[in-house]
Design an enzyme around this catalytic site. Structure first.
Site, PDB file in Angstrom:
ATOM      1  N   ASP A 136      24.843 -41.899  68.147  1.00 22.75           N
ATOM      2  CA  ASP A 136      23.920 -42.939  68.387  1.00 22.75           C
ATOM      3  C   ASP A 136      24.784 -43.963  69.193  1.00 22.75           C
ATOM      4  O   ASP A 136      24.850 -45.366  68.864  1.00 22.75           O
ATOM      5  CB  ASP A 136      23.698 -43.646  67.112  1.00 22.75           C
ATOM      6  CG  ASP A 136      22.717 -42.660  66.268  1.00 22.75           C
ATOM      7  OD1 ASP A 136      22.206 -41.474  66.760  1.00 22.75           O
ATOM      8  OD2 ASP A 136      22.362 -43.121  65.131  1.00 22.75           O
TER       9      ASP A 136
ATOM     10  N   LYS B 125      16.748 -38.308  66.607  1.00 21.73           N
ATOM     11  CA  LYS B 125      16.492 -38.223  64.977  1.00 21.73           C
ATOM     12  C   LYS B 125      15.767 -39.641  64.822  1.00 21.73           C
ATOM     13  O   LYS B 125      15.699 -40.323  65.663  1.00 21.73           O
ATOM     14  CB  LYS B 125      17.822 -38.080  64.377  1.00 21.73           C
ATOM     15  CG  LYS B 125      18.759 -39.219  64.793  1.00 21.73           C
ATOM     16  CD  LYS B 125      20.170 -39.069  64.068  1.00 21.73           C
ATOM     17  CE  LYS B 125      21.166 -40.225  64.173  1.00 21.73           C
ATOM     18  NZ  LYS B 125      20.865 -41.252  63.464  1.00 21.73           N
TER      19      LYS B 125
ATOM     20  N   CYS C 256      25.618 -43.823  59.844  1.00 27.11           N
ATOM     21  CA  CYS C 256      25.291 -42.675  60.710  1.00 27.11           C
ATOM     22  C   CYS C 256      26.517 -41.752  60.817  1.00 27.11           C
ATOM     23  O   CYS C 256      26.307 -40.499  60.570  1.00 27.11           O
ATOM     24  CB  CYS C 256      24.428 -42.817  62.072  1.00 27.11           C
ATOM     25  SG  CYS C 256      22.716 -43.702  61.615  1.00 27.11           S
TER      26      CYS C 256
END
Length: 236
Positions: A40, A140, A189
């Site tokens: 990310d 995601k 994450c």
């Protein structure tokens, strides 16, 4: 971001690199059975972004250098890719505010500012990085009902299960044994990705200096959790 085609549910195939074998020089010589997982790295997680990580932009130069070493057999990136009105957004649950928590499907759910909404500038992979090094990109958080932190599995859904992204099988098909995780956010994450990598049976390494948290106040807890899992913390 390079042109992609869908491989399976949320795994996208990125443009092939010319050089596919690792140089074997960085990080003490990484085997071809290794994968770098970049979590990310997107504008919305940078300072000034919708969900800024502390000093998130500080990892960009180091990450670009690491990619240029060709030190890994495979490189995977994840991309938070939420539809508008995602269940994890505080705006979906008035009068709750961002960073409050509520119970969702029997588990605690942190409510976040609206972020990484599909096809917005904040959701793109960060333009400072050459993403052509990647072999696969996983989007995601695409299900409006389910949050998704880990590169390997979504969070718990309404049926009580954590749907897989397909990454574990993709790595096993390529005989990967060791994974190295980095990116944003260190305490959410990236940590969940490391936890699931261990659960999937991979030797897991955490590139601490190439991660940043939502808040540095969580660092002690993150290190403790990684130690409990026998994850190797690489302080480069």
């Amino acid at each position: 971001m390079p042109d992609n085609e869908v491989l399976e549910t949320d795994v996208l195939n990125a443009k092939q690199r010319t050089e596919t074998q690792p140089a074997g020089l960085a990080l003490g010589g990484v085997s071809p059975h290794s994968a770098l997982i970049i979590v990310d790295v997107q504008p919305d997680f940078m300072p000034g972004g919708a969900l800024a990580c502390a000093e998130g932009d500080e990892i960009l130069l180091g990450l670009e250098w690491l990619l240029a070493q060709h030190a890994f057999g495979h490189v995977v990136a994840t991309q938070d890719w939420h539809p508008a009105g995602h269940v994890s957004f505080a705006s979906k649950h008035p009068p709750h505010q961002p960073f409050e928590a509520l119970e969702l499907y029997g588990h605690s759910q942190t409510l976040w500012p609206d972020h990484c909404i599909q096809r917005t500038e904040g959701a793109t992979l960060h333009p400072a990085i050459d993403w052509s090094y990647c072999d696969a990109i996983i989007r995601k958080g695409t299900d409006p009902r389910i949050d998704s932190y880990s590169a390997f599995r979504n969070n718990h859904g309404p049926d009580g299960h954590r749907p897989a992204t397909g990454l574990a099988g993709w790595l096993r098909d390529r005989r990967v044994t060791d994974v190295y995780v980095c990116g944003l956010a260190r305490d959410v994450c990236v940590l969940w990705t490391a936890e699931d990598a261990v659960a999937a049976g991979f030797n897991t390494h955490f590139l601490w200096s190439l991660t940043r948290p939502v808040t540095f106040e969580t660092d002690d807890m993150t290190r403790q959790r990684l130690s409990e899992l026998d994850v190797v913390i690489v302080d480069t």
